[in-house]
Design a protein around this motif. Structure first.
Motif, short mmCIF file in Angstrom:
data_model
loop_
_atom_site.label_atom_id
_atom_site.label_comp_id
_atom_site.label_asym_id
_atom_site.label_seq_id
_atom_site.Cartn_x
_atom_site.Cartn_y
_atom_site.Cartn_z
N PRO A 149 0.83 -1.21 0.00
CA PRO A 149 0.00 0.00 0.00
C PRO A 149 0.86 1.26 0.00
O PRO A 149 2.08 1.21 0.19
N ILE A 150 0.19 2.40 -0.23
CA ILE A 150 0.87 3.69 -0.11
C ILE A 150 1.39 3.83 1.33
O ILE A 150 0.65 3.55 2.27
N PRO A 151 2.65 4.23 1.53
CA PRO A 151 3.18 4.35 2.90
C PRO A 151 2.28 5.21 3.80
O PRO A 151 1.82 6.29 3.39
N TYR A 152 2.03 4.71 4.99
CA TYR A 152 1.11 5.38 5.91
C TYR A 152 1.58 6.79 6.26
O TYR A 152 0.78 7.73 6.32
N SER A 153 2.87 6.96 6.48
CA SER A 153 3.40 8.27 6.87
C SER A 153 3.17 9.30 5.76
O SER A 153 2.86 10.46 6.02
N TYR A 154 3.30 8.86 4.51
CA TYR A 154 3.10 9.76 3.38
C TYR A 154 1.63 10.18 3.29
O TYR A 154 1.31 11.37 3.14
N SER A 155 0.75 9.21 3.40
CA SER A 155 -0.68 9.50 3.33
C SER A 155 -1.14 10.38 4.49
O SER A 155 -1.92 11.32 4.32
N MET A 156 -0.66 10.07 5.69
CA MET A 156 -1.05 10.85 6.87
C MET A 156 -0.50 12.28 6.81
O MET A 156 -1.18 13.23 7.24
N PHE A 157 0.69 12.46 6.26
CA PHE A 157 1.25 13.81 6.15
C PHE A 157 0.38 14.69 5.26
O PHE A 157 0.13 15.86 5.57
N ILE A 158 -0.11 14.12 4.14
CA ILE A 158 -0.96 14.89 3.24
C ILE A 158 -2.26 15.29 3.95
O ILE A 158 -2.74 16.42 3.81
N LYS A 159 -2.83 14.36 4.74
CA LYS A 159 -4.06 14.67 5.46
C LYS A 159 -3.83 15.80 6.48
O LYS A 159 -4.67 16.70 6.63
#
Length: 229
Positions: A149-159
């Motif tokens: 999956p898309i790395p969690y840290s990357y996705s959470m940073f965008i949010k």
């Protein structure tokens, strides 16, 4: 304005990454459609018409590889969609942990058996091996998409970036637009958040959501094609 440009770049990268995963999954299933057709055409051409049991075997088992792949990618254990050649084959498939691999193995075993019985030559065996090997390549590539999956840290940073940007946006609008700032911020938040949610939905293309790949329809289509061939 500077933060808006940076946020836009992040969202574009996020959307492109998710869409690439969706499109790669579609290409893999398109290849599966082609490989099942090619294998069916070759089997129908190579095997004599009087070898009815062998023709019936492949008529039932080739579509099973597609249903097994679909259920494997969805972590499902449904077997009612499959047509089993006999009880022995059914037990082998149901009791296996990786059904696409077992069905692929059963197909290869049958092809080797036909070669031993003289129904197909060694040259034809080599030709059939290409599509059967392709099934393993396709399921392996689909598993790579699903399990990475898309790395969690990357996705959470965008949010977090998106949330902070929208929370501070009224400070920019309030002096010029007054109460209209509420509507402007809501509209901006809606469009920005929609892009992020769309990316989340399509990054796993093998599920059952409305924007995921139509795997059920593809499996039924493949089965109809094989029966006709």
């Amino acid at each position: 304005s500077i933060l808006g440009v940076i946020l836009g770049l992040f969202l574009v990268l996020r959307t492109n990454t998710a869409y690439d995963r969706w499109w790669e999954g579609r290409k893999l299933w398109g290849q599966l459609v082609n490989d099942t057709r090619q294998l069916s055409i070759k089997i129908a051409t190579f095997i004599p018409m009087d070898a009815k049991e062998d023709r019936l075997f492949f008529k039932k088992m080739i579509p099973n590889i597609t249903f097994a792949m679909k259920n494997h990618l969805r972590n499902s254990i449904m077997v009612g969609e499959m047509d089993f050649y006999d009880e022995k084959v059914k037990d082998r498939i149901i009791n296996s942990n990786h059904r696409p691999n077992i069905i692929n193995k059963i197909l290869m075993e049958r092809v080797m058996d036909m070669n031993k019985r003289g129904l197909i030559t060694a040259d034809k065996l080599f030709i059939l091996d290409k599509e059967i090997k392709g099934f393993t390549d396709i399921i392996g590539a689909c598993e790579r998409i699903k399990s990475t999956p898309i790395p969690y840290s990357y996705s959470m940073f965008i949010k977090k970036f998106l949330f902070i940007y929208c929370i501070t946006l009224p400070m920019t609008f309030i002096g010029e637009f007054g109460y209209w700032s509420v509507i402007l911020v809501v509209v901006a938040f809606y469009f920005l958040m929609s892009v992020e949610l769309i990316s989340e939905e399509i990054e796993d293309p093998f599920g059952r959501d409305i924007n995921d790949l139509p795997l059920d329809e593809l499996c039924v289509k493949i089965k109809k094609n094989i029966i006709e061939i």
